[in-house]
Design an enzyme around this catalytic site. Structure first.
Site, PDB file in Angstrom:
ATOM      1  N   LYS A 202      -0.087 -14.803  -0.740  1.00 54.61           N
ATOM      2  CA  LYS A 202      -0.340 -13.664   0.162  1.00 54.61           C
ATOM      3  C   LYS A 202      -1.335 -12.761  -0.549  1.00 54.61           C
ATOM      4  O   LYS A 202      -0.988 -12.032  -1.475  1.00 54.61           O
ATOM      5  CB  LYS A 202       0.977 -12.935   0.409  1.00 54.61           C
ATOM      6  CG  LYS A 202       1.097 -12.245   1.749  1.00 54.61           C
ATOM      7  CD  LYS A 202       0.140 -11.113   1.998  1.00 54.61           C
ATOM      8  CE  LYS A 202       0.549  -9.804   1.368  1.00 54.61           C
ATOM      9  NZ  LYS A 202      -0.524  -8.779   1.475  1.00 54.61           N
ATOM     10  N   GLY A 255       0.928  -6.292  -8.856  1.00 47.82           N
ATOM     11  CA  GLY A 255       0.662  -5.128  -8.026  1.00 47.82           C
ATOM     12  C   GLY A 255       1.264  -3.891  -8.661  1.00 47.82           C
ATOM     13  O   GLY A 255       1.468  -3.839  -9.881  1.00 47.82           O
ATOM     14  N   SER A 256       1.582  -2.922  -7.832  1.00 43.06           N
ATOM     15  CA  SER A 256       2.075  -1.651  -8.362  1.00 43.06           C
ATOM     16  C   SER A 256       3.532  -1.774  -8.821  1.00 43.06           C
ATOM     17  O   SER A 256       4.281  -2.633  -8.337  1.00 43.06           O
ATOM     18  CB  SER A 256       1.967  -0.576  -7.284  1.00 43.06           C
ATOM     19  OG  SER A 256       2.765  -0.943  -6.178  1.00 43.06           O
ATOM     20  N   THR A 257       3.923  -0.897  -9.719  1.00 44.38           N
ATOM     21  CA  THR A 257       5.289  -0.908 -10.232  1.00 44.38           C
ATOM     22  C   THR A 257       6.278  -0.634  -9.095  1.00 44.38           C
ATOM     23  O   THR A 257       7.347  -1.260  -9.035  1.00 44.38           O
ATOM     24  CB  THR A 257       5.422   0.128 -11.365  1.00 44.38           C
ATOM     25  OG1 THR A 257       4.616  -0.341 -12.463  1.00 44.38           O
ATOM     26  CG2 THR A 257       6.855   0.289 -11.832  1.00 44.38           C
ATOM     27  N   GLU A 258       5.924   0.256  -8.177  1.00 41.34           N
ATOM     28  CA  GLU A 258       6.853   0.613  -7.099  1.00 41.34           C
ATOM     29  C   GLU A 258       7.152  -0.608  -6.226  1.00 41.34           C
ATOM     30  O   GLU A 258       8.313  -0.926  -5.968  1.00 41.34           O
ATOM     31  CB  GLU A 258       6.276   1.758  -6.245  1.00 41.34           C
ATOM     32  CG  GLU A 258       6.371   3.126  -6.903  1.00 41.34           C
ATOM     33  CD  GLU A 258       5.666   3.191  -8.267  1.00 41.34           C
ATOM     34  OE1 GLU A 258       4.535   2.660  -8.395  1.00 41.34           O
ATOM     35  OE2 GLU A 258       6.266   3.753  -9.209  1.00 41.34           O
ATOM     36  N   VAL A 259       6.101  -1.301  -5.765  1.00 40.20           N
ATOM     37  CA  VAL A 259       6.322  -2.476  -4.915  1.00 40.20           C
ATOM     38  C   VAL A 259       6.950  -3.602  -5.745  1.00 40.20           C
ATOM     39  O   VAL A 259       7.832  -4.316  -5.271  1.00 40.20           O
ATOM     40  CB  VAL A 259       5.001  -2.941  -4.250  1.00 40.20           C
ATOM     41  CG1 VAL A 259       5.223  -4.214  -3.446  1.00 40.20           C
ATOM     42  CG2 VAL A 259       4.452  -1.845  -3.344  1.00 40.20           C
ATOM     43  N   GLU A 277       3.725  -8.534 -12.771  1.00 40.51           N
ATOM     44  CA  GLU A 277       2.610  -7.955 -13.543  1.00 40.51           C
ATOM     45  C   GLU A 277       2.266  -6.645 -12.860  1.00 40.51           C
ATOM     46  O   GLU A 277       1.741  -6.647 -11.750  1.00 40.51           O
ATOM     47  CB  GLU A 277       1.401  -8.900 -13.512  1.00 40.51           C
ATOM     48  CG  GLU A 277       1.624 -10.241 -14.181  1.00 40.51           C
ATOM     49  CD  GLU A 277       1.743 -10.134 -15.685  1.00 40.51           C
ATOM     50  OE1 GLU A 277       1.350  -9.106 -16.261  1.00 40.51           O
ATOM     51  OE2 GLU A 277       2.242 -11.099 -16.283  1.00 40.51           O
ATOM     52  N   CYS A 311      -5.655  -2.895 -14.178  1.00 43.56           N
ATOM     53  CA  CYS A 311      -4.287  -2.523 -14.557  1.00 43.56           C
ATOM     54  C   CYS A 311      -4.245  -2.016 -16.000  1.00 43.56           C
ATOM     55  O   CYS A 311      -3.431  -1.157 -16.326  1.00 43.56           O
ATOM     56  CB  CYS A 311      -3.362  -3.706 -14.385  1.00 43.56           C
ATOM     57  SG  CYS A 311      -4.009  -5.211 -15.115  1.00 43.56           S
ATOM     58  N   GLU A 408      -0.570   6.418 -13.088  1.00 41.48           N
ATOM     59  CA  GLU A 408      -1.717   5.513 -12.971  1.00 41.48           C
ATOM     60  C   GLU A 408      -2.627   5.979 -11.824  1.00 41.48           C
ATOM     61  O   GLU A 408      -2.165   6.160 -10.702  1.00 41.48           O
ATOM     62  CB  GLU A 408      -1.215   4.099 -12.660  1.00 41.48           C
ATOM     63  CG  GLU A 408      -2.323   3.084 -12.552  1.00 41.48           C
ATOM     64  CD  GLU A 408      -1.806   1.679 -12.261  1.00 41.48           C
ATOM     65  OE1 GLU A 408      -0.964   1.518 -11.365  1.00 41.48           O
ATOM     66  OE2 GLU A 408      -2.272   0.741 -12.932  1.00 41.48           O
TER      67      GLU A 408
HETATM   68  P1  NAD Z   1       0.403  -2.926  -4.245  1.00 36.05           P
HETATM   69  O1  NAD Z   1       1.674  -3.005  -5.013  1.00 36.05           O
HETATM   70  O2  NAD Z   1       0.266  -1.893  -3.215  1.00 36.05           O
HETATM   71  O3  NAD Z   1       0.137  -4.323  -3.492  1.00 36.05           O
HETATM   72  C1  NAD Z   1       0.136  -5.543  -4.190  1.00 36.05           C
HETATM   73  C2  NAD Z   1       0.477  -6.656  -3.219  1.00 36.05           C
HETATM   74  O4  NAD Z   1       1.802  -6.446  -2.735  1.00 36.05           O
HETATM   75  C3  NAD Z   1      -0.423  -6.710  -1.984  1.00 36.05           C
HETATM   76  O5  NAD Z   1      -0.650  -8.048  -1.627  1.00 36.05           O
HETATM   77  C4  NAD Z   1       0.416  -6.022  -0.921  1.00 36.05           C
HETATM   78  O6  NAD Z   1       0.110  -6.434   0.388  1.00 36.05           O
HETATM   79  C5  NAD Z   1       1.806  -6.486  -1.324  1.00 36.05           C
HETATM   80  N1  NAD Z   1       2.897  -5.636  -0.831  1.00 36.05           N
HETATM   81  C6  NAD Z   1       2.852  -4.322  -0.491  1.00 36.05           C
HETATM   82  N2  NAD Z   1       4.075  -3.920  -0.060  1.00 36.05           N
HETATM   83  C7  NAD Z   1       4.899  -4.981  -0.153  1.00 36.05           C
HETATM   84  C8  NAD Z   1       6.277  -5.194   0.101  1.00 36.05           C
HETATM   85  N3  NAD Z   1       7.061  -4.217   0.570  1.00 36.05           N
HETATM   86  N4  NAD Z   1       6.798  -6.409  -0.147  1.00 36.05           N
HETATM   87  C9  NAD Z   1       6.035  -7.406  -0.630  1.00 36.05           C
HETATM   88  N5  NAD Z   1       4.723  -7.284  -0.884  1.00 36.05           N
HETATM   89  C10 NAD Z   1       4.149  -6.076  -0.654  1.00 36.05           C
HETATM   90  O7  NAD Z   1      -0.742  -2.864  -5.327  1.00 36.05           O
HETATM   91  P2  NAD Z   1      -2.320  -2.742  -5.085  1.00 36.05           P
HETATM   92  O8  NAD Z   1      -2.619  -1.352  -4.658  1.00 36.05           O
HETATM   93  O9  NAD Z   1      -2.795  -3.880  -4.229  1.00 36.05           O
HETATM   94  O10 NAD Z   1      -2.866  -3.031  -6.560  1.00 36.05           O
HETATM   95  C11 NAD Z   1      -2.936  -2.069  -7.535  1.00 36.05           C
HETATM   96  C12 NAD Z   1      -1.767  -2.190  -8.488  1.00 36.05           C
HETATM   97  O11 NAD Z   1      -1.717  -3.492  -9.056  1.00 36.05           O
HETATM   98  C13 NAD Z   1      -1.909  -1.234  -9.662  1.00 36.05           C
HETATM   99  O12 NAD Z   1      -0.675  -0.620  -9.922  1.00 36.05           O
HETATM  100  C14 NAD Z   1      -2.290  -2.166 -10.808  1.00 36.05           C
HETATM  101  O13 NAD Z   1      -1.980  -1.681 -12.078  1.00 36.05           O
HETATM  102  C15 NAD Z   1      -1.543  -3.405 -10.468  1.00 36.05           C
HETATM  103  N6  NAD Z   1      -2.133  -4.568 -11.163  1.00 36.05           N
HETATM  104  C16 NAD Z   1      -1.474  -5.120 -12.234  1.00 36.05           C
HETATM  105  C17 NAD Z   1      -2.026  -6.191 -12.930  1.00 36.05           C
HETATM  106  C18 NAD Z   1      -1.326  -6.818 -14.121  1.00 36.05           C
HETATM  107  O14 NAD Z   1      -1.674  -7.932 -14.495  1.00 36.05           O
HETATM  108  N7  NAD Z   1      -0.370  -6.146 -14.736  1.00 36.05           N
HETATM  109  C19 NAD Z   1      -3.253  -6.702 -12.534  1.00 36.05           C
HETATM  110  C20 NAD Z   1      -3.899  -6.118 -11.452  1.00 36.05           C
HETATM  111  C21 NAD Z   1      -3.327  -5.053 -10.761  1.00 36.05           C
END
Ligand code: NAD
Length: 506
Positions: A202, A255-259, A277, A311, A408
């Site tokens: 996804k 993605g983000s820590t919250e999600v 991650e 990130c 962040e």
């Molecule tokens: P995000 O958490 O908003 O979204 C990430 C993914 O999760 C997207 O595909 C989104 O559609 C999906 N998503 C959103 N809500 C969801 C839910 N309720 N259930 C399941 N999936 C859901 O993050 P973003 O804004 O796309 O990316 C930025 C974040 O990603 C930053 O916090 C960044 O630090 C982190 N990141 C981490 C790394 C790492 O390797 N540690 C690498 C790149 C980005």
């Protein structure tokens, strides 16, 4: 703040196949890839440099996720499981070759969709994906268990013969962010396929294009239908459905820590495996003896690289009090000199953020920091004209408890603070809920090792920042994640270990 005006006309010519791809009616890549989607709902794909829609993709639903998971399950139990490791290895190499052959198309699509520089799309998204896949292809033929020397006594003179077998974990749900769309897709698909798993990917809502093209290339490479499925859609709908689907054996989330926390909870509620991650607030620590020639590199690579949408972005600079004024003067001068422009303009150095939402979010952080008493030495404003530009921003006079030091931002914004000595800086660098990365800048090897040993971070760089490699494990301490990607360690994410104990007759 002054900032050279960005150029208005893209300087590279788009390939005809890029134009054609943007105009296509996109379905999902499920099973054999014939266009499909449960509903006719679509999502607009935006060009961040102009703020206009350039394409449409399907808004996948929970029903689409269900069909994709079933396709991945039947592929797992079908011909995919009977391939030999070297056959899987060959398919991954073939996919790498196809990505290379279609590299310019993928790079242009990435730049149009994400906004990043065409140089970055070519070198990192495409070039990095090819390198990474070839590295992971090698692991397919090198997966092994071990023989074990048991101390448990068998009755009589009998003995036990014991060993471990590593088996694919099964169907993987991969959920990725928008900052490195092709790269992140490959970071999941490469090791998953090397280990014999199948995948439902996804991509982020904002950046679905290269994932869809990648899904097509997987089929063209001869990877059996259903092994790699791509479901475009929103996080709350398609992402949440994937994380909660009972047919998923493992969730690989970036993605983000919250999600990430929500996804982890959904996985653990049914004991699906998961790796996360997540975000960071990584410190860059500049000791008094640092090579002053490296300050520009530190800011460019550590902070403004990919517009700070990284990130591991070094978004907190701690510079020793004796060099603080010089460091901030150098970085502010450099930030003001960067040329803003479309990622398609090869001369541009700062490109738009991915979306209007992200632009507003980043500017909100800056505004609140200024209200809280921080001072901007560069940027602190949107770029002029259309597109989602934010000027590279250096903030000073921020207290350790301010939001800008703790949260962040994920944009081209850095806060610089002076420090007294090693104890002071290590305590402040570690005073964060995150622990993804850090960097130490010094000419003294003892200082470097002393700091490395005390920093709570998954990666620590010395005299550099943001350097990743397929062979080097990457992941976070604390709320920056669970598990590691890259290197041999990533294989643990996609394998189960089975212990076998055989009673041998006396
Ligand atoms: P995000 O958490 O908003 O979204 C990430 C993914 O999760 C997207 O595909 C989104 O559609 C999906 N998503 C959103 N809500 C969801 C839910 N309720 N259930 C399941 N999936 C859901 O993050 P973003 O804004 O796309 O990316 C930025 C974040 O990603 C930053 O916090 C960044 O630090 C982190 N990141 C981490 C790394 C790492 O390797 N540690 C690498 C790149 C980005």
């Amino acid at each position: 703040m002054t900032q050279e005006r960005r150029t208005e006309t893209p300087a590279i010519r788009l390939l005809p196949e890029v134009d054609a791809f943007l105009k296509r009616k996109h379905g999902l890549i499920v099973g054999d890839g014939r266009p499909s989607a449960a509903s006719s709902a679509t999502m607009a794909v935006m060009d961040p440099a102009t703020g206009t829609a350039v394409s449409n993709v399907a808004a996948g639903t929970a029903d689409d996720v269900d069909v994709a998971v079933r396709a991945a399950r039947s592929a797992l139990e079908g011909p995919w499981s009977s391939l030999t490791p070297s056959e899987r290895q060959r398919l991954l190499h073939r996919l790498a070759d196809l990505i290379e052959r279609n590299g310019e198309e993928l790079a242009q699509l990435e730049t149009i969709n994400n906004g990043k520089s065409i140089h970055m799309s070519r070198a990192l998204e495409v070039g990095g994906a090819v390198e990474f896949l070839r590295y992971m292809a090698g692991w397919a033929t090198r997966l092994e268990g071990s023989t074990l020397n048991l101390s448990t006594r068998a009755p009589g003179a009998a003995r036990y013969h014991a060993y471990t077998v590593r088996e694919p974990v099964g169907v993987v749900g991969a959920i990725i962010p928008w900052n490195f769309p092709l790269g992140m897709a490959i970071w999941k698909i490469g090791p998953a396929l090397a280990c014999g798993c199948t995948v439902v990917l996804k991509p982020a809502d904002e950046t679905p294009l290269t994932a869809l093209r990648l899904g097509e290339l997987c089929l063209e490479a001869g990877i059996p239908p259903g092994v790699v499925n791509v479901v475009t859609g929103t996080g709350p709908e398609a992402g949440a459905a994937l994380a909660a689907h009972p047919g998923i054996d493992k969730i690989a989330f970036t993605g983000s820590t919250e999600v990430g926390k929500r996804v982890g909870l959904a996985a653990v509620s049914r004991m699906a495996r998961f790796s996360l991650e997540l975000g960071g607030k990584s410190p860059m620590i500049m000791f008094p003896d640092m090579d002053s020639e490296l300050t520009g590199l530190a800011a460019n690579l550590g902070v403004f690289f990919n517009q700070g949408q990284v990130c591991a972005c070094g978004s907190r600079i701690y510079a020793h009090a004796s060099i603080f004024d010089r460091v901030v003067a150098d970085i502010a001068g450099m930030a003001r000199s960067l040329k803003m422009g479309s990622g398609l303009d090869p001369d541009s150095q700062i490109n738009p953020l991915v979306s209007a939402k992200q632009q507003n979010r980043v500017l909100g952080f800056v505004e609140r920091a200024l209200e809280d008493g921080a001072e901007a030495l560069s940027g602190a404003a949107a770029g002029d004209g259309p597109g989602y530009f934010v000027k590279p921003t250096l903030l000073v006079n921020a207290g350790d408890t301010m939001e800008i030091v703790r949260e962040e931002v994920f944009g081209p914004v850095v806060v610089a603070m002076p420090f007294k000595d090693m104890d002071d800086v290590i305590a402040r660098a570690n005073d964060t809920r995150y622990g993804l990365a850090a960097s130490v800048w010094t000419r003294d090897i003892a200082t470097a090792h002393a700091a490395v040993a005390r920093l709570k971070a998954g990666t620590v760089w010395v005299n550099t920042h943001n350097v990743l490699d397929a062979s080097m494990p990457f992941g976070g301490f604390k709320e920056s994640g669970i598990g590691r990607e890259h290197g041999a360690e990533v294989l643990n994410n996609y394998l189960e270990t089975k212990s076998v104990c055989v009673a041998l007759p006396a």
